[in-house]
Scaffold this motif. Structure first.
Motif, PDB file in Angstrom:
ATOM      1  N   SER A   8       0.830  -1.201   0.000  1.00  0.00           N
ATOM      2  CA  SER A   8       0.000   0.000   0.000  1.00  0.00           C
ATOM      3  C   SER A   8       0.868   1.256   0.000  1.00  0.00           C
ATOM      4  N   ALA A   9       0.723   2.073  -1.048  1.00  0.00           N
ATOM      5  CA  ALA A   9       1.490   3.317  -1.136  1.00  0.00           C
ATOM      6  C   ALA A   9       1.139   4.253   0.013  1.00  0.00           C
ATOM      7  N   THR A  10      -0.145   4.331   0.335  1.00  0.00           N
ATOM      8  CA  THR A  10      -0.587   5.208   1.418  1.00  0.00           C
ATOM      9  C   THR A  10       0.020   4.789   2.748  1.00  0.00           C
ATOM     10  N   SER A  11       0.016   3.483   3.010  1.00  0.00           N
ATOM     11  CA  SER A  11       0.550   2.988   4.278  1.00  0.00           C
ATOM     12  C   SER A  11       2.032   3.306   4.412  1.00  0.00           C
ATOM     13  N   LYS A  12       2.778   3.065   3.345  1.00  0.00           N
ATOM     14  CA  LYS A  12       4.229   3.294   3.409  1.00  0.00           C
ATOM     15  C   LYS A  12       4.554   4.780   3.492  1.00  0.00           C
ATOM     16  N   TRP A  13       3.920   5.580   2.636  1.00  0.00           N
ATOM     17  CA  TRP A  13       4.270   7.002   2.595  1.00  0.00           C
ATOM     18  C   TRP A  13       3.793   7.727   3.846  1.00  0.00           C
ATOM     19  N   ALA A  14       2.760   7.197   4.500  1.00  0.00           N
ATOM     20  CA  ALA A  14       2.308   7.790   5.758  1.00  0.00           C
ATOM     21  C   ALA A  14       3.438   7.789   6.783  1.00  0.00           C
ATOM     22  N   ILE A  15       4.273   6.758   6.737  1.00  0.00           N
ATOM     23  CA  ILE A  15       5.403   6.669   7.671  1.00  0.00           C
ATOM     24  C   ILE A  15       6.663   7.268   7.058  1.00  0.00           C
ATOM     25  N   LEU A  16       7.005   6.804   5.859  1.00  0.00           N
ATOM     26  CA  LEU A  16       8.287   7.181   5.265  1.00  0.00           C
ATOM     27  C   LEU A  16       8.383   8.671   4.968  1.00  0.00           C
ATOM     28  N   SER A  17       7.258   9.292   4.618  1.00  0.00           N
ATOM     29  CA  SER A  17       7.310  10.726   4.308  1.00  0.00           C
ATOM     30  C   SER A  17       7.762  11.529   5.520  1.00  0.00           C
ATOM     31  N   THR A  18       7.337  11.106   6.705  1.00  0.00           N
ATOM     32  CA  THR A  18       7.699  11.845   7.918  1.00  0.00           C
ATOM     33  C   THR A  18       9.194  11.759   8.212  1.00  0.00           C
ATOM     34  N   ILE A  19       9.856  10.771   7.614  1.00  0.00           N
ATOM     35  CA  ILE A  19      11.297  10.601   7.829  1.00  0.00           C
ATOM     36  C   ILE A  19      12.092  11.109   6.630  1.00  0.00           C
ATOM     37  N   PHE A  20      11.742  10.610   5.442  1.00  0.00           N
ATOM     38  CA  PHE A  20      12.525  10.918   4.246  1.00  0.00           C
ATOM     39  C   PHE A  20      12.443  12.386   3.837  1.00  0.00           C
ATOM     40  N   VAL A  21      11.234  12.946   3.855  1.00  0.00           N
ATOM     41  CA  VAL A  21      11.061  14.312   3.341  1.00  0.00           C
ATOM     42  C   VAL A  21      11.885  15.327   4.129  1.00  0.00           C
ATOM     43  N   PRO A  22      11.707  15.422   5.453  1.00  0.00           N
ATOM     44  CA  PRO A  22      12.532  16.398   6.186  1.00  0.00           C
ATOM     45  C   PRO A  22      14.017  16.033   6.197  1.00  0.00           C
ATOM     46  N   MET A  23      14.324  14.738   6.193  1.00  0.00           N
ATOM     47  CA  MET A  23      15.728  14.322   6.206  1.00  0.00           C
ATOM     48  C   MET A  23      16.449  14.812   4.953  1.00  0.00           C
ATOM     49  N   LEU A  24      15.808  14.639   3.795  1.00  0.00           N
ATOM     50  CA  LEU A  24      16.447  15.062   2.554  1.00  0.00           C
ATOM     51  C   LEU A  24      16.352  16.573   2.348  1.00  0.00           C
ATOM     52  N   MET A  25      15.361  17.201   2.966  1.00  0.00           N
ATOM     53  CA  MET A  25      15.347  18.668   2.952  1.00  0.00           C
ATOM     54  C   MET A  25      16.598  19.202   3.640  1.00  0.00           C
ATOM     55  N   MET A  26      17.016  18.504   4.688  1.00  0.00           N
ATOM     56  CA  MET A  26      18.240  18.897   5.396  1.00  0.00           C
ATOM     57  C   MET A  26      19.471  18.776   4.501  1.00  0.00           C
ATOM     58  N   LEU A  27      19.373  17.911   3.491  1.00  0.00           N
ATOM     59  CA  LEU A  27      20.485  17.730   2.557  1.00  0.00           C
ATOM     60  C   LEU A  27      20.324  18.581   1.303  1.00  0.00           C
ATOM     61  N   GLY A  28      19.272  19.406   1.284  1.00  0.00           N
ATOM     62  CA  GLY A  28      19.070  20.288   0.142  1.00  0.00           C
ATOM     63  C   GLY A  28      18.244  19.702  -0.977  1.00  0.00           C
ATOM     64  N   ILE A  29      17.553  18.579  -0.725  1.00  0.00           N
ATOM     65  CA  ILE A  29      16.718  17.935  -1.746  1.00  0.00           C
ATOM     66  C   ILE A  29      15.265  18.304  -1.497  1.00  0.00           C
ATOM     67  N   SER A  30      14.562  18.696  -2.536  1.00  0.00           N
ATOM     68  CA  SER A  30      13.187  19.170  -2.389  1.00  0.00           C
ATOM     69  C   SER A  30      12.240  18.030  -2.025  1.00  0.00           C
ATOM     70  N   PRO A  31      11.165  18.330  -1.299  1.00  0.00           N
ATOM     71  CA  PRO A  31      10.157  17.306  -0.988  1.00  0.00           C
ATOM     72  C   PRO A  31       9.550  16.687  -2.243  1.00  0.00           C
ATOM     73  N   GLU A  32       9.387  17.497  -3.294  1.00  0.00           N
ATOM     74  CA  GLU A  32       8.786  16.991  -4.530  1.00  0.00           C
ATOM     75  C   GLU A  32       9.662  15.919  -5.178  1.00  0.00           C
ATOM     76  N   LEU A  33      10.970  16.114  -5.140  1.00  0.00           N
ATOM     77  CA  LEU A  33      11.885  15.130  -5.710  1.00  0.00           C
ATOM     78  C   LEU A  33      11.903  13.857  -4.870  1.00  0.00           C
ATOM     79  N   THR A  34      11.854  14.010  -3.563  1.00  0.00           N
ATOM     80  CA  THR A  34      11.809  12.845  -2.675  1.00  0.00           C
ATOM     81  C   THR A  34      10.549  12.026  -2.939  1.00  0.00           C
ATOM     82  N   GLN A  35       9.425  12.701  -3.111  1.00  0.00           N
ATOM     83  CA  GLN A  35       8.173  12.000  -3.407  1.00  0.00           C
ATOM     84  C   GLN A  35       8.272  11.243  -4.722  1.00  0.00           C
TER      85      GLN A  35
END
Length: 519
Positions: A412-439
């Motif tokens: 389930s994409a919703t199930s995974k992204w509900a968790i992973l987005s909270t980790i990956f998105v801000p983590m990669l923002m810290m590295l200068g990568i946009s949330p849109e690219l992470t998605q």
């Protein structure tokens, strides 16, 4: 009696059996979130006694974990549980869009549309045409599996080709290539809602456009078609003819014929399409003036602040429901308004499990966010990646690989992204990568790996369709058919993403590759 087909290679069988065994041991996806909630509560208690040296990049505040088992915080969780549920990002989005799709499906409009599309396809172009139709079906609900897969198998069979290749081809285009799409689909606002919420844990003012990955999705369609076409014609179908003979007596089965669209259905279809085109023209006229109320204050139509972007989900409802109603009354499938209501009620039944899942997932997200564990993981993960000195391209590739591995067990994409987005998105923002690219990176492997894992919820249904032509078909048959598609789609979609990035082509509306965004 049909000869027994050769068994797949031992290593492949062992791999598939291991995946199936591991997946079968997992509890229900909702139960996973209940356990995640409990574990997060306990971890918050333990980490609340630990001091960390990390600071929030926006506020400069020292990162600390809040004990969510403290009486006051537990009371807040109970008091806010209904509010959390109602505010669960994809809940309203999914329900509203599915209501409109339910009308179009219940009236028979979508079924007739698919039959007409398939009837125009010559044998030589059958494979790419099925993939194209499958991609078009991304806007429909999960019930399209009940329509498209058996129809594709029947089309292949009537054309003298292996029907299981039709199942595989349509499955690959519909689910494996789900990231690629010609038009916005229901999953776009669902993904966007999680991505924006995750980004705002670091930057409260950050907004993500609903169509932030649209150009990437559109560009990916060409590569999905090419990949599925090659794999079907050069790898999967030749292997099927060699290892999976068709059952005897199929030629005498009256059900294995394509029913032509009747004159009444044709008339209803034309009327419904006229309504659809009329709605599209009306939307164009309303959006055209520079002072249109559907534009953002700066005049943009694609900004997240533009009402037309904020109304994507209601527009999906309107563009499916009105043509569906017209078709239903014209074709006689709707006799009264009660039939229209019933079509929406029927499709809502498919979402009962999702609504149960949404309640517990919402509570988990509340605890995960308020405890500060998500922020801690994001910042510590970003620091770890910085210490590794990995380039941005390597970090994204890691997300693609990790998501693909996780998808073998949780589809389930919703199930995974509900968790992973909270980790990956801000983590990669810290590295200068946009949330849109992470998605976009997440969506690459989220869809490509779906088709090869026995944990995909529609696997039993697809196996049943295969067994209509080959009774000996099973889980191993379907998985071994789909693994070549997974590999091809992973390579193709990853290539498209990196090509867009390297050339500098926008991946969507109001989307960049870096954070903070370049003005």
């Amino acid at each position: 009696m049909n000869p027994t087909p050769p068994q797949a290679a031992g290593s492949l069988n062992r791999f598939l059996n291991a995946i199936e065994a591991a997946g079968n041991k997992l509890p229900h996806i909702t139960m996973l979130f209940i356990w995640a909630l409990v574990i997060t509560l306990v971890i918050s208690l333990a980490l609340s006694y630990v001091s960390f040296d990390y600071r929030h990049p926006s506020t400069g505040a020292v990162i600390a974990v809040t004990n969510m088992l403290a009486p006051a915080n537990l009371l807040d969780l109970v008091v806010n549980s209904v509010k959390n549920f109602m505010g669960f990002p994809p809940l309203g989005i999914t329900l509203v869009a599915t209501l409109g799709i339910g009308i179009a499906e219940g009236s028979g409009f979508i079924h007739t549309l698919l039959r007409k599309l398939m009837s125009y396809i010559p044998r030589a172009s059958l494979t790419p045409a099925v993939v194209i139709v499958s991609i078009l079906c991304h806007v429909a609900s999960d019930s399209v599996y009940v329509i498209l897969m058996p129809l594709a198998a029947l089309m292949f069979y009537c054309a003298g080709r292996h029907p299981l290749a039709g199942v595989a081809c349509s499955f690959a285009g519909l689910s494996g290539g789900f990231t690629a799409s010609y038009t916005p689909s229901v999953i776009d606002p669902v993904m966007q809602s999680f991505t924006q919420a995750a980004a705002q844990t670091l930057d409260a003012s950050y907004s993500v456009n609903v169509l932030c990955n649209y150009f990437f999705a559109l560009g990916g369609t060409f590569f999905v078609i090419a990949a599925c076409w090659y794999v079907t014609d050069k790898i999967v179908e030749p292997r099927l003819w060699a290892t999976m003979p068709l059952d005897k007596g199929l030629e005498n089965d009256p059900d294995l014929r394509i029913t032509p669209v009747s004159a009444l259905e044709n008339s209803a279809y034309r009327k419904a399409c006229t309504v659809f085109l009329g709605l599209a023209a009306l939307l164009f006229v309303l959006c055209w003036p520079e002072g249109s109320m559907l534009r953002a204050p700066d005049g943009s139509l694609t900004s997240p602040k533009a009402p037309v972007m904020q109304a994507i989900v209601p527009l999906i409802f309107i563009f499916f429901s009105l043509p569906g109603i017209v078709y239903g009354y014209a074709a006689g499938t709707f006799k009264s308004s009660s039939d229209v209501i019933k079509s929406m009620e029927e499709v809502m039944k498919m979402l009962l499990g999702f609504m149960v899942f949404a309640f517990f997932a919402a509570q988990f997200l509340y605890v995960f966010g308020k405890s500060g564990i998500g922020t801690l993981l994001a910042i510590s993960g970003a620091e770890f990646l910085k210490d590794l000195g990995m380039p941005s391209a390597g970090s994204l590739l890691g997300i693609i690989i990790f998501t693909g591995m996780l998808n073998l067990l949780i589809t389930s994409a919703t199930s995974k992204w509900a968790i992973l987005s909270t980790i990956f998105v801000p983590m990669l923002m810290m590295l200068g990568i946009s949330p849109e690219l992470t998605q976009a990176a997440f969506r690459v492997s989220d869809s490509a790996v779906n088709v090869c894992t026995p944990m995909f919820p529609f696997y039993p249904l697809l196996i049943m369709y295969c067994q209509k032509y080959c009774k000996q078909a099973g889980v191993g048959t379907l998985s071994s058919m789909m693994i070549p598609y997974t590999l091809a789609l992973l390579v193709a979609l990853t290539f498209v993403l990196y090509a867009f990035w390297g050339i500098g082509i926008p991946i969507g509306f109001d989307s960049g590759y870096v954070y903070p965004p370049v003005k």
